[in-house]
Scaffold this active site. Structure first.
Site, mmCIF file in Angstrom:
data_model
loop_
_atom_site.group_PDB
_atom_site.id
_atom_site.type_symbol
_atom_site.label_atom_id
_atom_site.label_comp_id
_atom_site.label_asym_id
_atom_site.label_seq_id
_atom_site.Cartn_x
_atom_site.Cartn_y
_atom_site.Cartn_z
ATOM 1 N N THR A 1 0.823 -1.207 0.000
ATOM 2 C CA THR A 1 0.000 0.000 0.000
ATOM 3 C C THR A 1 0.855 1.254 0.000
ATOM 4 O O THR A 1 0.425 2.314 -0.454
ATOM 5 C CB THR A 1 -0.952 0.003 1.209
ATOM 6 N N TYR B 1 4.797 -12.130 5.501
ATOM 7 C CA TYR B 1 3.671 -11.636 4.716
ATOM 8 C C TYR B 1 3.374 -12.643 3.608
ATOM 9 O O TYR B 1 4.164 -12.812 2.685
ATOM 10 C CB TYR B 1 4.019 -10.261 4.142
ATOM 11 N N LYS C 1 1.291 -11.780 8.575
ATOM 12 C CA LYS C 1 0.170 -11.116 7.918
ATOM 13 C C LYS C 1 -0.229 -12.027 6.766
ATOM 14 O O LYS C 1 0.571 -12.286 5.861
ATOM 15 C CB LYS C 1 0.585 -9.735 7.386
ATOM 16 N N VAL D 1 -3.842 -6.086 9.432
ATOM 17 C CA VAL D 1 -3.020 -5.053 8.800
ATOM 18 C C VAL D 1 -3.911 -4.485 7.709
ATOM 19 O O VAL D 1 -4.162 -5.134 6.693
ATOM 20 C CB VAL D 1 -1.705 -5.617 8.231
#
Length: 287
Positions: A46, A134, A162, A204
């Site tokens: 992001t 992740y 995550k 998250v």
């Protein structure tokens, strides 16, 4: 490790010249802290990490750490598909004073499960920072299996994941087979409540840029045992969650922040701004 319930995967503000805008970054950080964010993940997807140079990432780490001033955890995205590059950036992030790092599954070169174990283990050996893995096969192509995650949870320093797979069976297996101090975070806003029900610690989040307090309320209601209320909040948030991904992220959330009075600039190519039709649709969610 508990980094908080609602972590924001923060966008990176750019000025009209396309450079990192540190003044607006400061304003964004303060806004997020005031509106429900427990921690920041910076220079992640992001945050447009693929188009940030290593030098920009390091400067961003330094700035965010200084502005946050230990009020909430700062987690730096230092993972890549090169183990050596990830090690180098992790060392720089540690020197900047971040509170943890996030390591994405290596993308494009498609390592095996064993390759991923060795990749993450090699990075863990060179840092004292807590590590969040992740898992996002939609972007990285490769998917860490539950067995791989459980194996990695035993590596000193790897304390969290995550997960953006949407795989509830994987989540249940990982949560069941890892120690209680290994934290599981949803990597998708819309999966937050279902994953909380399995034992995840939080999310998250992208939508927390514009609905952080509601995300906090949903999690709080769930943990208080008010499941119907938590589910009601979740359902009401779903249209906003969908809106944040109506186009490649983070273009929608940057536009949504602009509607909230927080200017974070344009996205960098190859991402593009929302079309006129998409902007109008987005505005309908916040009118």
């Amino acid at each position: 490790m508990n980094f908080g319930r609602v972590l924001t995967a923060m966008v990176t503000p750019f000025n009209p010249r396309g450079e990192v805008d540190y003044d607006q970054t400061t304003k964004l950080i303060e806004y997020l802290i005031e509106h429900g964010t427990d921690g920041l993940v910076i220079a992640g997807t992001t945050g447009e990490s693929p188009t940030l140079t290593s030098a920009e990432k390091i400067d961003l780490f330094k700035h965010v750490v200084k502005v946050v001033n230990k009020r909430i955890p700062v987690i730096a995205g230092t993972g890549s598909n090169s183990t050596a590059t990830s090690i180098s950036l992790t060392k720089e992030a540690e020197a900047c004073g971040v509170d943890g790092i996030m390591l994405v599954a290596p993308y494009y070169n498609k390592p095996s499960q064993q390759g991923m174990v060795e990749h993450f283990s090699a990075i863990a050996k060179i840092t004292d920072l807590p590590i969040m893995l992740y898992n996002i096969p939609g972007r990285s192509v490769v998917k860490m299996t539950a067995d791989t995650i459980v194996q990695l949870s035993k590596v000193p320093g790897i304390v969290s994941i995550k997960d953006a797979t949407g795989d509830m069976e994987l989540a249940a297996t990982v949560i069941e087979k890892t120690e209680d101090d290994f934290s599981f975070y949803s990597g998708e806003d819309s999966m937050t409540l279902p994953l909380l029900s399995l034992g995840a610690i939080g999310v998250v989040s992208v939508v927390s840029h514009v609905a952080g307090e509601k995300m906090q309320e949903m999690a709080s209601q769930f943990h208080q045992g008010n499941i119907k209320e938590a589910a009601s909040i979740h359902r009401k948030l779903l249209p906003t969650m969908k809106a944040m991904f109506m186009a490649p992220s983070p273009a929608p959330v940057k536009s949504a922040l602009r509607l909230k009075g927080i200017e974070t600039g344009r996205v960098r190519l190859p991402l593009t701004e929302l079309s006129k039709e998409e902007e109008e649709k987005l505005q309908s969610y916040f009118s």
